[in-house]
Design an enzyme around this catalytic site. Structure first.
Site, short mmCIF file in Angstrom:
data_model
loop_
_atom_site.label_atom_id
_atom_site.label_comp_id
_atom_site.label_asym_id
_atom_site.label_seq_id
_atom_site.Cartn_x
_atom_site.Cartn_y
_atom_site.Cartn_z
N CYS A 59 -3.32 0.29 -2.76
CA CYS A 59 -3.55 -0.87 -2.38
C CYS A 59 -2.73 -2.27 -2.35
O CYS A 59 -2.65 -1.59 -3.12
CB CYS A 59 -4.94 -1.68 -2.02
SG CYS A 59 -6.23 -0.64 -0.88
N GLU A 83 -2.74 -4.65 -3.24
CA GLU A 83 -3.43 -5.86 -4.12
C GLU A 83 -3.41 -5.25 -5.66
O GLU A 83 -2.98 -6.11 -6.33
CB GLU A 83 -4.55 -6.04 -3.78
CG GLU A 83 -4.68 -6.77 -2.88
CD GLU A 83 -4.87 -5.85 -1.23
OE1 GLU A 83 -5.89 -6.64 -0.38
OE2 GLU A 83 -5.02 -4.90 -0.61
N CYS A 127 -9.91 -5.08 0.33
CA CYS A 127 -11.40 -4.16 0.18
C CYS A 127 -11.52 -4.47 -1.41
O CYS A 127 -10.99 -4.95 -2.03
CB CYS A 127 -10.56 -2.41 0.21
SG CYS A 127 -10.27 -2.15 -1.39
N GLU A 185 0.35 5.06 0.48
CA GLU A 185 -0.87 6.10 1.22
C GLU A 185 -0.11 6.88 0.83
O GLU A 185 0.84 7.49 -0.39
CB GLU A 185 -0.64 6.16 2.85
CG GLU A 185 -1.66 5.25 3.40
CD GLU A 185 -1.02 5.39 4.46
OE1 GLU A 185 -1.68 4.03 5.16
OE2 GLU A 185 -0.74 6.26 5.54
N ASN A 206 0.89 -1.45 0.24
CA ASN A 206 -0.37 -0.10 0.33
C ASN A 206 1.08 0.83 0.02
O ASN A 206 2.07 1.15 0.80
CB ASN A 206 -0.75 -0.50 0.61
CG ASN A 206 -0.27 -0.46 2.29
OD1 ASN A 206 0.32 -1.13 2.48
ND2 ASN A 206 -0.50 -0.06 3.63
N CYS A 250 -10.49 -3.30 -4.99
CA CYS A 250 -9.33 -4.17 -4.84
C CYS A 250 -10.46 -5.40 -4.93
O CYS A 250 -9.59 -5.79 -6.06
CB CYS A 250 -8.38 -4.22 -3.78
SG CYS A 250 -7.05 -3.50 -3.22
#
Length: 135
Positions: free
Chosen positions: A56, A58, A91, A47, A45, A94
């Site tokens: 993210c 993934e 999430c 940010e 990830n 993703c």
């Protein structure tokens, strides 16, 4: 699984967490994406102070694979690792990206802080996936 077992794939995801850029949440996540040819592409990830610009682990792995010439159907499994008491699932964004590129039967491995591994399929995570534009 081609060339790698689920424990090795998960270890790759765990190891990649150290590369996460998480100055705001302090919550590193690593992903390891296994391709049909045995290649593993890691993602973390990343940010941003504008939280909507965060990506993210993934999606980082999927997008990196696509940038390297891999296509829909080239994906065998993905492992997702974070430091959580419960299993850390992708999430919803993703999950939708995974549906775009991967088979509903693709293996998804989740882990927790005890290093247990939960094995699912993509359709287990997103049983009624949005798969085409019905216009």
């Amino acid at each position: 699984m081609d060339h790698m077992n689920k424990e090795q794939l998960m270890e790759s995801a765990r190891n990649s967490k150290g590369n996460a850029y998480v100055p705001y949440s302090k919550f590193p996540v690593g992903a390891a994406l296994l391709l049909n040819d045995g290649t593993v592409i890691n993602g973390v990830n990343v940010e941003n102070v504008s939280f909507g610009a965060t990506n993210c682990a993934e999606r980082t792995a999927i997008f990196t694979a696509v940038a390297n010439g891999y296509k829909k159907g080239d994906f065998t499994a993905i492992a997702v690792a974070g430091d959580t008491a419960d299993f850390l699932p992708p999430c919803s964004i993703c999950r939708q990206v995974l549906v775009e590129f991967c088979s509903p039967d693709m293996l998804v491995y989740l882990t927790n802080e005890k290093k247990e591994i939960l094995e699912l399929t993509l359709k287990d995570l997103l049983p009624h996936a949005f798969t085409n534009l019905d216009m």
